[in-house]
Design an enzyme around this catalytic site. Structure first.
Site, PDB file in Angstrom:
ATOM      1  N   SER A 126       0.830  -1.212   0.000  1.00 41.34           N
ATOM      2  CA  SER A 126       0.000   0.000   0.000  1.00 41.34           C
ATOM      3  C   SER A 126       0.856   1.250   0.000  1.00 41.34           C
ATOM      4  O   SER A 126       1.956   1.269   0.558  1.00 41.34           O
ATOM      5  CB  SER A 126      -0.864   0.000   1.256  1.00 41.34           C
ATOM      6  N   GLU A 128       0.367   3.556   1.817  1.00 44.25           N
ATOM      7  CA  GLU A 128       0.517   3.934   3.226  1.00 44.25           C
ATOM      8  C   GLU A 128       1.862   3.478   3.798  1.00 44.25           C
ATOM      9  O   GLU A 128       2.266   3.923   4.860  1.00 44.25           O
ATOM     10  CB  GLU A 128      -0.629   3.366   4.057  1.00 44.25           C
ATOM     11  N   TYR A 150      -1.752   0.488  10.253  1.00 42.62           N
ATOM     12  CA  TYR A 150      -2.012  -0.208   8.992  1.00 42.62           C
ATOM     13  C   TYR A 150      -0.757  -0.156   8.100  1.00 42.62           C
ATOM     14  O   TYR A 150      -0.338  -1.176   7.553  1.00 42.62           O
ATOM     15  CB  TYR A 150      -3.205   0.455   8.289  1.00 42.62           C
TER      16      TYR A 150
HETATM   17  P1  GDR Z   1      -6.980   5.891   2.754  1.00 41.48           P
HETATM   18  O1  GDR Z   1      -8.523   6.018   2.309  1.00 41.48           O
HETATM   19  O2  GDR Z   1      -6.813   6.135   4.206  1.00 41.48           O
HETATM   20  O3  GDR Z   1      -6.162   6.734   1.838  1.00 41.48           O
HETATM   21  O4  GDR Z   1      -6.670   4.338   2.503  1.00 41.48           O
HETATM   22  P2  GDR Z   1      -9.716   6.882   2.904  1.00 41.48           P
HETATM   23  O5  GDR Z   1     -10.727   6.903   1.827  1.00 41.48           O
HETATM   24  O6  GDR Z   1     -10.151   6.403   4.241  1.00 41.48           O
HETATM   25  O7  GDR Z   1      -9.080   8.360   3.096  1.00 41.48           O
HETATM   26  C1  GDR Z   1      -8.672   9.149   1.997  1.00 41.48           C
HETATM   27  C2  GDR Z   1      -8.414  10.584   2.409  1.00 41.48           C
HETATM   28  O8  GDR Z   1      -9.644  11.228   2.741  1.00 41.48           O
HETATM   29  C3  GDR Z   1      -9.434  12.034   3.888  1.00 41.48           C
HETATM   30  N1  GDR Z   1     -10.736  12.248   4.543  1.00 41.48           N
HETATM   31  C4  GDR Z   1     -11.539  11.278   5.031  1.00 41.48           C
HETATM   32  N2  GDR Z   1     -11.392   9.921   5.053  1.00 41.48           N
HETATM   33  C5  GDR Z   1     -12.417   9.183   5.584  1.00 41.48           C
HETATM   34  N3  GDR Z   1     -12.321   7.834   5.583  1.00 41.48           N
HETATM   35  N4  GDR Z   1     -13.537   9.788   6.111  1.00 41.48           N
HETATM   36  C6  GDR Z   1     -13.718  11.146   6.119  1.00 41.48           C
HETATM   37  O9  GDR Z   1     -14.723  11.658   6.578  1.00 41.48           O
HETATM   38  C7  GDR Z   1     -12.676  11.936   5.542  1.00 41.48           C
HETATM   39  N5  GDR Z   1     -12.508  13.270   5.345  1.00 41.48           N
HETATM   40  C8  GDR Z   1     -11.343  13.450   4.741  1.00 41.48           C
HETATM   41  C9  GDR Z   1      -8.433  11.245   4.718  1.00 41.48           C
HETATM   42  O10 GDR Z   1      -7.800  12.096   5.655  1.00 41.48           O
HETATM   43  C10 GDR Z   1      -7.508  10.752   3.620  1.00 41.48           C
HETATM   44  O11 GDR Z   1      -6.570  11.759   3.314  1.00 41.48           O
HETATM   45  C11 GDR Z   1      -7.103   3.631   1.374  1.00 41.48           C
HETATM   46  C12 GDR Z   1      -7.415   2.196   1.840  1.00 41.48           C
HETATM   47  O12 GDR Z   1      -8.019   1.494   0.768  1.00 41.48           O
HETATM   48  C13 GDR Z   1      -6.145   1.482   2.263  1.00 41.48           C
HETATM   49  O13 GDR Z   1      -6.448   0.139   2.597  1.00 41.48           O
HETATM   50  C14 GDR Z   1      -5.173   1.513   1.083  1.00 41.48           C
HETATM   51  O14 GDR Z   1      -3.988   0.844   1.411  1.00 41.48           O
HETATM   52  C15 GDR Z   1      -4.902   2.965   0.712  1.00 41.48           C
HETATM   53  O15 GDR Z   1      -6.116   3.608   0.379  1.00 41.48           O
HETATM   54  C16 GDR Z   1      -3.971   3.059  -0.480  1.00 41.48           C
END
Ligand code: GDR
Length: 331
Positions: A126, A128, A150
C-alpha cells in the site's frame, strides 16, 4: 486449467479479480470468513453474481491451520493475498491490525513454502507504507516511513515476503497500490462516503455530509485497472515489486465538488467538517510514479476520476432505488 486462490475474495479488489480470472479461464477459489456464510446477503454481496462459478473456503487470517488446509486442498498455481484489515484511520492503540495483517501473511507464506513452493504469490502492499514521505510522487526506491498501524502492518508484510523470496526462491510480487475506487468500495472510505451521502441528500434521506480534511489529496484510480495490474505481475518470468497509481492527485474537496455537481447540488449547502475525521500529518501528498509497471508490463488506466465518480454515483442511485435523472453533460 490454472487454479487461483484469492484471500479477501469478497472485497472490492477480490471480487473484481475473481471476475478477471474467470474471464481468463482460471478455476477460482476464494477464502472467506466462516461467518460470511451465515450473513451471505451482506458479506458476499460483491460476489453474489459469480458465486456459482467460484469455490469458496471458510478460513481466517488468524487461524494458521485453516489457511494451511485451504492451500493444501486447492494447490493453487497463483495466490493473491488481498485480505487484511484495511481501514487506515485506526488509533495507534489498535494493535490487532498489526498482528492480524502480519500473522495472516506469515501463515500463508509458510503454507505456500511447504505445500506449493512454485505457486506465484501476489502481496497487496500500500501507498501507506510511504506514509510521511519526503517527496512526491513516490517510486519503488522511495524510503518507507509509515504513519499508521495499517502502514506498519503492510510494511512488515512487505519485508517478510521479500525474505521468503530471497531465502526460499518463492515467486512473490508486491503491488504498492495507491487508492483505488469503484461502486464496490466500502462505505467507511471517503469516496464512497461522499457518493452515497450525496445521493441520499439528493433524495432527501440526509441533510449533511460530515467530512475531515477537505484539502487532503489522494491519487485515486479505478479498482478494476488495479486488479489487472496484480494479474500482470504474476505472469512475468521474474518476480518484482511495482507501484500502481495514476500519478494525479485530487483533493477531497475536488471529489466532493464533482460528485455534487453531477447531482445538480451545490456542495457548500451540505458539506461540513468535523475534527474527528481529521488525520495528523498529511502534508506531502501520496502520489505514485508508476512508470515501471507502465513501461515494463504495459499497464495502463482506463477511467479518469470523473468517470469513476459517475459509476459510483449511478450505483448509489440504484441502491437507493431512485430512478433519478441527473445531467451528466454539466461535468
Ligand atoms: P486511505 O482512504 O486512508 O487513503 O486508505 P480513505 O478513503 O479512508 O481516506 C482518503 C483521504 O480522505 C481524507 N478524509 C476522510 N477519510 C475518511 N475515511 N472519512 C472522512 O470523513 C474523511 N474526510 C477526509 C483522509 O484524511 C484521507 O486523506 C485507502 C485504503 O483502501 C487502504 O487500505 C489503502 O492501502 C490505501 O487507500 C492506499
Amino acid at each position: 486449467m490454472k487454479k487461483a486462490l484469492i484471500t479477501g475474495i469478497s472485497g472490492q479488489d477480490g471480487s473484481y479479480l475473481a471476475e478477471l480470472l474467470l474471464e481468463k479461464g482460471y478455476e477460482v477459489h476464494g477464502i472467506i470468513r466462516k461467518v460470511s456464510f451465515e450473513d451471505a446477503r451482506h458479506r458476499l454481496m460483491n460476489i453474489a453474481h459469480i458465486q456459482d462459478k467460484i469455490y469458496l473456503h471458510g478460513a481466517s487470517l488468524e487461524n494458521q491451520l485453516s489457511l494451511y488446509k485451504v492451500v493444501k486442498d486447492v494447490q493453487p498455481d497463483e495466490c493473491y493475498h488481498l485480505a487484511a484489515m484495511s481501514f487506515v484511520n485506526y488509533g495507534l492503540e489498535e494493535a490487532s491490525i498489526l498482528t492480524t495483517n502480519f500473522n495472516g501473511t506469515h501463515y500463508l507464506l509458510e503454507a505456500i513454502r511447504e505445500i506449493v513452493p512454485f505457486c506465484h504469490l501476489y502481496f497487496a502492499g500500500s501507498s501507506e507504507m510511504f506514509g510521511y514521505a519526503d517527496i512526491s510522487p513516490q517510486n519503488e526506491l522511495t524510503p518507507f516511513r509509515p504513519r499508521s498501524m495499517y502502514g506498519i502492518s503492510k510494511l512488515a508484510g512487505y519485508h517478510l515476503v521479500n525474505i521468503y523470496r530471497k531465502r526460499y526462491g518463492i515467486f512473490i510480487c508486491t503491488g504498492i497500490l495507491y487508492n483505488h475506487e469503484s461502486p464496490r468500495r466500502g462505505f467507511e472510505f471517503v469516496t464512497r462516503k461522499i457518493t452515497s451521502t450525496a445521493v441520499k441528500i439528493k433524495i432527501g434521506l440526509e441533510h449533511k455530509l460530515i467530512l475531515g480534511n477537505l484539502n487532503a489529496r489522494r491519487d485515486w484510480g479505478y479498482a478494476p485497472d488495479y486488479v489487472r495490474a496484480m494479474w500482470m505481475m504474476l505472469q512475468q518470468d521474474m518476480p518484482d515489486d511495482y507501484i500502481v497509481a495514476t500519478g494525479k492527485t485530487h483533493s477531497v474537496q475536488d471529489f466532493v465538488k464533482i460528485t455534487f455537481k453531477m447531482l445538480n447540488l451545490n456542495y457548500k449547502d451540505y458539506v461540513v467538517t468535523d475534527q474527528k475525521f481529521y488525520r495528523t500529518a498529511e502534508e506531502v501528498p501520496l502520489s505514485g510514479d508508476s512508470q515501471k509497471i507502465r513501461a515494463g508490463l504495459g499497464w495502463k488506466t482506463t477511467k479518469n476520476l470523473t468517470e469513476i465518480i459517475e459509476e459510483m454515483v449511478k450505483e448509489d442511485l440504484k441502491i437507493e432505488g431512485l430512478k433519478c435523472r441527473y445531467d451528466s453533460s454539466i461535468i
